[in-house]
Enzyme design. Structure first.
Site, PDB file in Angstrom:
ATOM      1  CG  ASP A 221     -10.624   1.707  -4.525  1.00 46.50           C
ATOM      2  OD1 ASP A 221      -9.626   2.428  -4.494  1.00 46.50           O
ATOM      3  OD2 ASP A 221     -11.287   2.028  -5.430  1.00 46.50           O
TER       4      ASP A 221
ATOM      5  CB  SER B  11      -9.569  -3.049  -9.419  1.00 47.73           C
ATOM      6  OG  SER B  11     -10.035  -2.124 -10.057  1.00 47.73           O
TER       7      SER B  11
ATOM      8  CG  LEU C  87      -5.392 -13.305  10.331  1.00 47.73           C
ATOM      9  CD1 LEU C  87      -6.485 -13.528   9.799  1.00 47.73           C
ATOM     10  CD2 LEU C  87      -5.509 -11.601  11.321  1.00 47.73           C
TER      11      LEU C  87
ATOM     12  CG  HIS D 116      -2.431   6.443   0.315  1.00 48.67           C
ATOM     13  ND1 HIS D 116      -3.159   5.473  -0.147  1.00 48.67           N
ATOM     14  CD2 HIS D 116      -1.985   7.273  -0.543  1.00 48.67           C
ATOM     15  CE1 HIS D 116      -3.517   5.810  -1.521  1.00 48.67           C
ATOM     16  NE2 HIS D 116      -2.334   6.418  -1.948  1.00 48.67           N
TER      17      HIS D 116
ATOM     18  NE  ARG E 269     -12.714   7.183  -4.863  1.00 52.89           N
ATOM     19  CZ  ARG E 269     -13.403   6.412  -5.402  1.00 52.89           C
ATOM     20  NH1 ARG E 269     -14.205   5.978  -6.127  1.00 52.89           N
ATOM     21  NH2 ARG E 269     -12.745   5.567  -5.025  1.00 52.89           N
ATOM     22  CD1 TRP E 270     -12.842   9.405   3.928  1.00 54.04           C
ATOM     23  CD2 TRP E 270     -10.492   9.668   5.018  1.00 54.04           C
ATOM     24  NE1 TRP E 270     -12.455   9.928   5.694  1.00 54.04           N
ATOM     25  CE2 TRP E 270     -11.057  10.041   6.372  1.00 54.04           C
ATOM     26  CE3 TRP E 270      -8.561  10.362   4.264  1.00 54.04           C
ATOM     27  CZ2 TRP E 270     -10.404  10.570   7.479  1.00 54.04           C
ATOM     28  CZ3 TRP E 270      -8.548  10.326   6.257  1.00 54.04           C
ATOM     29  CH2 TRP E 270      -8.645  10.873   7.031  1.00 54.04           C
TER      30      TRP E 270
ATOM     31  NE  ARG F 242     -12.726  -1.681  -5.600  1.00 51.67           N
ATOM     32  CZ  ARG F 242     -11.992  -1.392  -6.726  1.00 51.67           C
ATOM     33  NH1 ARG F 242     -12.156  -1.975  -7.464  1.00 51.67           N
ATOM     34  NH2 ARG F 242     -11.686  -0.133  -7.215  1.00 51.67           N
TER      35      ARG F 242
END
Ligand code: IPE
Ligand code: IPE
Ligand code: MG
Length: 239
Positions: free
Chosen positions: A18, A194, A129, A35, A22-23, A186
């Site tokens: 998340d 969320s 993985l 994004h 804002r970044w 998070r």
């Protein structure tokens, strides 16, 4: 502390990535640029997880509720996912990563769905993985999906309602066959779930990191693993 000295590596790490928006604002960039940088960080964390010996990594990339965002942002995110799948498939395969998408697949555009199926098929035998990408994922929708499957079984008299077990429930989750997360991280400073993996995080350790996702580094990831190691898990037993 070096990676090798780490004990107690969590088998399954789930992350709520998340803070891209804002970044971006903080750096005078567009949300989509946020994004894009976020997807690069996700890529680094996949490699770090494989290297450290985490067996399952579940990344929240797009929630069921995120469909309600501005259409420009939604289509930008879809293009980014398409680009990610196209450019990274071979490399992920080489690194021994098995890709699996969890979420309401039927809502995804066909171009993405076709690509997802192709990459899942290409990587299905990989063992290093398992990367679960939560796309168009919402935990309540997942639980409703399970309930419908179970109701159908009861209606068809294949399941006795008095005998429904946790195992019966789990086998219909999108995450069927995958152990529950040991650690949930998070970023962005928000301290909420969320609608993420509500059934699966019953006994998961929660770590909240006060950094936006695009600023999250493999060192921060190691830090979260160290915090996990310092926790004592009880699963309901006495201390
Ligand atoms: C997380 O970053 C990525 C997605 C939800 C797709 P956000 O886009 O939620 O960024 P903030 O929380 O608005 O900063
Ligand atoms: C959760 O973040 C979903 C993803 C990171 C993909 P949101 O930004 O959508 O969650 P809220 O709205 O802050 O709870
Ligand atoms: Mg957010």
């Amino acid at each position: 502390m070096t990676e090798r000295r780490l004990l107690k590596i969590p088998q399954h790490v789930a992350i709520i990535m998340d803070g891209n928006g804002r970044w971006a604002r903080q750096n005078s960039l567009s949300r989509l640029q946020g994004h894009k940088r976020g997807s690069e960080v996700a890529r680094e964390i996949v490699t770090a997880s494989a290297r450290i010996g985490v067996s399952y990594l579940t990344l929240y990339a797009f929630s069921s509720e995120n469909w309600r965002r501005d259409p420009h942002e939604v289509s930008g995110l879809m293009s980014l996912m398409k680009h990610y799948l196209e450019s990274e498939a071979q490399e992920l395969h080489k690194e021994g990563v098995r890709l699996k998408v969890i979420g309401e697949r039927e809502l995804l555009p066909n171009t993405i769905l076709d690509l997802v199926e192709k990459v899942e098929e290409l990587t299905k035998a990989n063992k290093k993985l398992t990367l679960q990408m939560a796309i168009s994922y919402g935990s309540r929708a997942e639980i409703l999906h399970v309930v419908k499957q179970i109701a159908q079984k009861v209606r068809d008299r294949r399941l006795d309602p008095d005998k429904i077990s946790e195992q019966d429930f789990e086998q219909h989750l999108y995450t069927a066959g995958i152990p529950d997360p040991d650690l949930l991280i998070r970023t962005s400073g928000e301290q909420r779930i969320s609608n993420y993996l509500l059934w699966q995080v019953a006994y998961t350790e929660l770590v909240f990191v006060d950094k936006f996702w695009p600023d999250f580094t493999p060192e921060d990831f190691m830090e979260a693993l160290l915090t996990f190691q310092s926790r004592e898990r009880r699963f309901g037993t006495a201390a």
